[in-house]
Design a protein around this motif. Structure first.
Motif, PDB file in Angstrom:
ATOM      1  N   ARG A 168       0.917  -1.066  -0.081  1.00 51.91           N
ATOM      2  CA  ARG A 168      -0.134  -0.131  -0.067  1.00 51.91           C
ATOM      3  C   ARG A 168       0.812   1.214  -0.091  1.00 51.91           C
ATOM      4  NH1 ARG A 168      -3.906   0.430   4.545  1.00 51.91           N
ATOM      5  NH2 ARG A 168      -2.160  -0.245   5.906  1.00 51.91           N
ATOM      6  N   GLY A 169       2.213   1.215   0.295  1.00 51.26           N
ATOM      7  CA  GLY A 169       3.104   2.212   0.313  1.00 51.26           C
ATOM      8  C   GLY A 169       2.766   3.147   1.530  1.00 51.26           C
ATOM      9  N   VAL A 170       2.540   2.405   2.458  1.00 52.71           N
ATOM     10  CA  VAL A 170       2.458   3.306   3.816  1.00 52.71           C
ATOM     11  C   VAL A 170       3.373   2.757   4.869  1.00 52.71           C
ATOM     12  CG1 VAL A 170      -0.158   3.943   3.106  1.00 52.71           C
ATOM     13  CG2 VAL A 170       0.432   1.879   4.641  1.00 52.71           C
ATOM     14  N   ALA A 171       3.478   3.493   6.032  1.00 54.95           N
ATOM     15  CA  ALA A 171       4.448   3.585   7.029  1.00 54.95           C
ATOM     16  C   ALA A 171       3.491   3.552   8.197  1.00 54.95           C
ATOM     17  CB  ALA A 171       5.853   4.033   6.810  1.00 54.95           C
ATOM     18  N   TYR A 172       4.053   2.960   9.351  1.00 57.71           N
ATOM     19  CA  TYR A 172       3.517   3.228  10.507  1.00 57.71           C
ATOM     20  C   TYR A 172       4.606   3.561  11.559  1.00 57.71           C
ATOM     21  CZ  TYR A 172      -0.789   1.238   9.324  1.00 57.71           C
ATOM     22  OH  TYR A 172      -2.336   1.058   8.363  1.00 57.71           O
ATOM     23  N   ILE A 173       4.762   4.391  12.240  1.00 55.30           N
ATOM     24  CA  ILE A 173       5.781   4.946  13.265  1.00 55.30           C
ATOM     25  C   ILE A 173       5.301   5.332  14.473  1.00 55.30           C
ATOM     26  CG2 ILE A 173       7.481   6.783  13.399  1.00 55.30           C
ATOM     27  CD1 ILE A 173       7.245   7.443  10.606  1.00 55.30           C
ATOM     28  N   GLY A 174       6.014   4.885  15.492  1.00 60.38           N
ATOM     29  CA  GLY A 174       5.610   4.864  16.893  1.00 60.38           C
ATOM     30  C   GLY A 174       6.391   6.071  17.543  1.00 60.38           C
ATOM     31  N   GLN A 175       5.984   7.108  17.884  1.00 61.81           N
ATOM     32  CA  GLN A 175       6.437   8.174  18.348  1.00 61.81           C
ATOM     33  C   GLN A 175       6.335   7.914  19.945  1.00 61.81           C
ATOM     34  OE1 GLN A 175       5.225  12.175  17.371  1.00 61.81           O
ATOM     35  NE2 GLN A 175       6.957  12.970  17.979  1.00 61.81           N
ATOM     36  N   GLU A 176       7.100   7.838  20.766  1.00 62.24           N
ATOM     37  CA  GLU A 176       7.256   7.218  21.997  1.00 62.24           C
ATOM     38  C   GLU A 176       6.034   7.732  22.944  1.00 62.24           C
ATOM     39  OE1 GLU A 176      11.250   6.854  23.472  1.00 62.24           O
ATOM     40  OE2 GLU A 176      11.754   5.322  22.050  1.00 62.24           O
ATOM     41  N   ASP A 177       6.242   9.039  23.221  1.00 60.16           N
ATOM     42  CA  ASP A 177       5.305   9.509  24.272  1.00 60.16           C
ATOM     43  C   ASP A 177       4.134  10.094  23.530  1.00 60.16           C
ATOM     44  OD1 ASP A 177       6.952   9.488  26.324  1.00 60.16           O
ATOM     45  OD2 ASP A 177       8.136  11.333  25.500  1.00 60.16           O
ATOM     46  N   VAL A 178       4.009   9.711  22.385  1.00 63.20           N
ATOM     47  CA  VAL A 178       2.668  10.390  21.637  1.00 63.20           C
ATOM     48  C   VAL A 178       1.745   9.473  20.987  1.00 63.20           C
ATOM     49  CG1 VAL A 178       2.123  11.869  19.341  1.00 63.20           C
ATOM     50  CG2 VAL A 178       3.918  12.379  20.856  1.00 63.20           C
ATOM     51  N   GLY A 179       2.152   8.384  20.082  1.00 64.09           N
ATOM     52  CA  GLY A 179       1.190   7.413  19.798  1.00 64.09           C
ATOM     53  C   GLY A 179       1.651   7.000  18.392  1.00 64.09           C
ATOM     54  N   ILE A 180       0.994   6.380  17.551  1.00 59.92           N
ATOM     55  CA  ILE A 180       1.332   5.589  16.305  1.00 59.92           C
ATOM     56  C   ILE A 180       0.622   6.756  15.200  1.00 59.92           C
ATOM     57  CG2 ILE A 180       0.700   3.874  14.870  1.00 59.92           C
ATOM     58  CD1 ILE A 180      -0.033   2.166  17.347  1.00 59.92           C
ATOM     59  N   TRP A 181       1.763   6.920  14.390  1.00 56.96           N
ATOM     60  CA  TRP A 181       1.362   7.740  13.059  1.00 56.96           C
ATOM     61  C   TRP A 181       1.724   6.978  11.817  1.00 56.96           C
ATOM     62  CZ3 TRP A 181       0.528  12.918  13.422  1.00 56.96           C
ATOM     63  CH2 TRP A 181       1.148  13.483  14.603  1.00 56.96           C
ATOM     64  N   LYS A 182       0.635   7.162  11.043  1.00 52.48           N
ATOM     65  CA  LYS A 182       0.553   6.569   9.705  1.00 52.48           C
ATOM     66  C   LYS A 182       0.927   7.597   8.613  1.00 52.48           C
ATOM     67  CE  LYS A 182      -2.687   4.104   6.564  1.00 52.48           C
ATOM     68  NZ  LYS A 182      -4.183   3.476   6.388  1.00 52.48           N
ATOM     69  N   VAL A 183       1.574   7.191   7.516  1.00 56.82           N
ATOM     70  CA  VAL A 183       2.402   8.165   6.583  1.00 56.82           C
ATOM     71  C   VAL A 183       2.592   7.319   5.506  1.00 56.82           C
ATOM     72  CG1 VAL A 183       4.871   7.917   7.489  1.00 56.82           C
ATOM     73  CG2 VAL A 183       4.152  10.149   6.516  1.00 56.82           C
ATOM     74  N   SER A 184       2.844   7.876   4.315  1.00 57.90           N
ATOM     75  CA  SER A 184       3.239   7.444   2.903  1.00 57.90           C
ATOM     76  C   SER A 184       4.727   6.763   3.320  1.00 57.90           C
ATOM     77  CB  SER A 184       2.963   8.308   2.045  1.00 57.90           C
ATOM     78  OG  SER A 184       4.138   9.614   1.988  1.00 57.90           O
ATOM     79  N   ALA A 185       5.033   5.703   2.899  1.00 55.68           N
ATOM     80  CA  ALA A 185       6.311   5.259   3.143  1.00 55.68           C
ATOM     81  C   ALA A 185       7.507   5.961   2.405  1.00 55.68           C
ATOM     82  CB  ALA A 185       6.427   3.761   2.417  1.00 55.68           C
ATOM     83  N   ASP A 186       7.096   7.035   1.666  1.00 54.03           N
ATOM     84  CA  ASP A 186       8.005   7.691   0.901  1.00 54.03           C
ATOM     85  C   ASP A 186       8.293   9.137   1.672  1.00 54.03           C
ATOM     86  OD1 ASP A 186       5.914   8.950  -0.024  1.00 54.03           O
ATOM     87  OD2 ASP A 186       6.429   8.930  -2.200  1.00 54.03           O
ATOM     88  N   LEU A 187       7.504   9.333   2.732  1.00 55.21           N
ATOM     89  CA  LEU A 187       7.652  10.310   3.527  1.00 55.21           C
ATOM     90  C   LEU A 187       7.041  11.598   2.881  1.00 55.21           C
ATOM     91  CD1 LEU A 187      10.803   9.710   5.702  1.00 55.21           C
ATOM     92  CD2 LEU A 187       8.490   8.837   6.125  1.00 55.21           C
ATOM     93  N   ALA A 188       6.412  11.518   1.777  1.00 53.07           N
ATOM     94  CA  ALA A 188       6.007  12.584   0.935  1.00 53.07           C
ATOM     95  C   ALA A 188       4.817  13.282   1.290  1.00 53.07           C
ATOM     96  CB  ALA A 188       6.137  12.328  -0.300  1.00 53.07           C
TER      97      ALA A 188
END
Length: 435
Positions: A263-283
């Motif tokens: 799907r071309g997406v990434a999930y990123i865990g920001q430690e104090d904040v939560g879970i982000w979803k973003v395009s895998a190319d960070l665009a």
């Protein structure tokens, strides 16, 4: 980040039950959230000790390498900080260790392997396609690469990192020594272009970088930075605005990263904040999928205790993640549904999210069993829904255990003991109530 006591008792998780302790500490209550269903590990890796005698080895993040030719010979990779990268069989036994680089000079930081992922199908100059283990070297601010060859069962990994591989983030060696360096990671291949990439977060910073992997004529691997995404550090709330409390000079860092290449997406865990979803190319701009319980809680850094002192909870946070948000991993269940698993380090649980709508779907914990103890304070995790021979015919879930038992003294004295726990994925599905 392992074993953080950043907030005071005002933010301590409410634990609704006590479980029996292991045989080595039979009178002590077992911490964590016991309201979620337990699973039990079938195997564990050898203990690592974070002291001089143990080579300053400390388990942090696992990855699973799938052997398509012989699924039962698949491998579990695990970072060991200054201890390098360990390679394990599916019964947990250690097969191989790849050392972290030594410090280049007196007073400089040595190599320290933090996170690991597997990049599949990379074409080398010899004409063969190979899978590669990708490691963030937090100590030296590099991304390192290890070619995987299943036909070499006693030593399947070979270091193919180019000698001139650049720093990932730091502008100077002074920044490297201060450890503003590569931290979390995920590797992926763009199916449209065939190009291979690595996402890496930066320690003490909300930055996440996209790096394109290059194969040199000599068969070594290096990379070029494509772009950097800076995750938000300040958030609007009904009460105004909120920023996570951090040590001066640091930002709210991310560590856990996983990519859905299809799907071309990434999930990123920001430690104090939560879970982000973003395009895998960070665009594209990131979207917050879930928040930690601590989201929005005001806190101030106390230099004397080197901790954040929290105020009253205004109730802006989520209900499933207790800081830190740590490891993230994706897997496909027998039903065809894809799930994201997140390590909720603060209450020793793991939450599942259905990626079709990113809604929370269930939770579980790894509890002490008859022969293998449970997992607490988990950093990295990995999962696959593929059958791995007779050992894990329904798939595998691997969790770092931040407080392995028995451990002599734990954090307050004695030797710090960590390892990885291997769990049948079918048990995870049953415990979380998903299919």
């Amino acid at each position: 980040m392992h074993r953080r006591t950043r907030l005071t008792a005002a933010l301590t998780v409410l634990v609704s039950g006590l479980a029996a302790a292991t045989a080595t500490a039979a009178t002590a209550p077992l911490p964590g959230n016991h309201t979620v269903a337990p699973v039990y590990a079938k195997a564990e890796t050898p203990a690592l000790f974070d002291d001089d005698e143990g080579g300053n080895s400390n388990a942090d993040d696992p990855a699973i390498w799938y052997d398509a030719a012989h699924p039962g010979s698949s491998l579990v990779l695990g970072t060991a900080k200054e201890g390098g990268l360990d390679v394990h069989r599916l019964d947990g036994t250690r097969l191989e260790t790849l050392p972290a680089p030594a410090a280049p000079a007196a007073g400089s930081a040595p190599g320290r392997f933090n996170n690991v992922d597997v990049l599949t199908g990379l074409r080398f100059p010899d004409g063969r396609r190979s899978d590669v283990a990708v490691v963030t070297d937090r100590g030296r601010d590099r991304i390192r690469f290890y070619r995987i060859d299943g036909s070499r069962p006693s030593a399947p990994l070979t270091d193919v990192t180019d000698a001139a591989v650049p720093r990932a983030f730091a502008a100077t060696e002074a920044e490297v020594d201060d450890q503003y360096t590569a931290y979390g990671t995920a590797a992926w291949r763009d199916r449209r272009t065939g190009r291979s990439y690595v996402l890496a977060s930066r320690r003490h910073s909300p930055d996440v970088g996209l790096f394109e992997v290059r194969v040199t004529a000599a068969g070594t691997l290096t990379y070029d930075k494509v772009r950097t995404l800076t995750l938000p550090s300040t958030f609007r709330t009904p009460g105004g605005s909120w920023s996570p409390c951090e040590k001066p000079g640091s930002g709210p860092q991310a560590e856990g990263i996983t990519v859905d290449a299809g799907r071309g997406v990434a999930y990123i865990g920001q430690e104090d904040v939560g879970i982000w979803k973003v395009s895998a190319d960070l665009a594209a701009a990131p979207r917050l999928v879930d928040r930690t319980e601590q989201f929005g809680v005001p806190a101030e850094y106390d230099p004397a205790s080197e901790e954040c002192v929290a105020g009253d909870d205004p109730g802006y946070g989520g209900h499933h993640l207790v800081a830190d948000t740590e490891g993230l991993t994706l897997f496909r269940a027998p039903s065809g549904r894809q799930y994201l698993i997140a390590s909720s380090q603060g209450d020793y649980t793991y939450s599942l999210y259905d990626t079709s709508d990113d809604r929370w779907a269930g939770a579980f914990r790894v509890a002490p069993g008859a022969t293998v103890d449970g997992s607490e304070e988990t950093d990295g995790i990995a999962a696959t829904g593929r059958a791995l021979g007779t050992a894990f015919p329904h798939g595998l879930f691997v969790a770092q255990d931040g407080y392995n038992a028995p451990a002599a003294g734990g954090d307050d004295g004695g030797r710090t003991d960590t390892d990885y726990k291997l769990v049948d994925l079918a048990d995870v599905l049953r415990a979380a109530g998903v299919r």
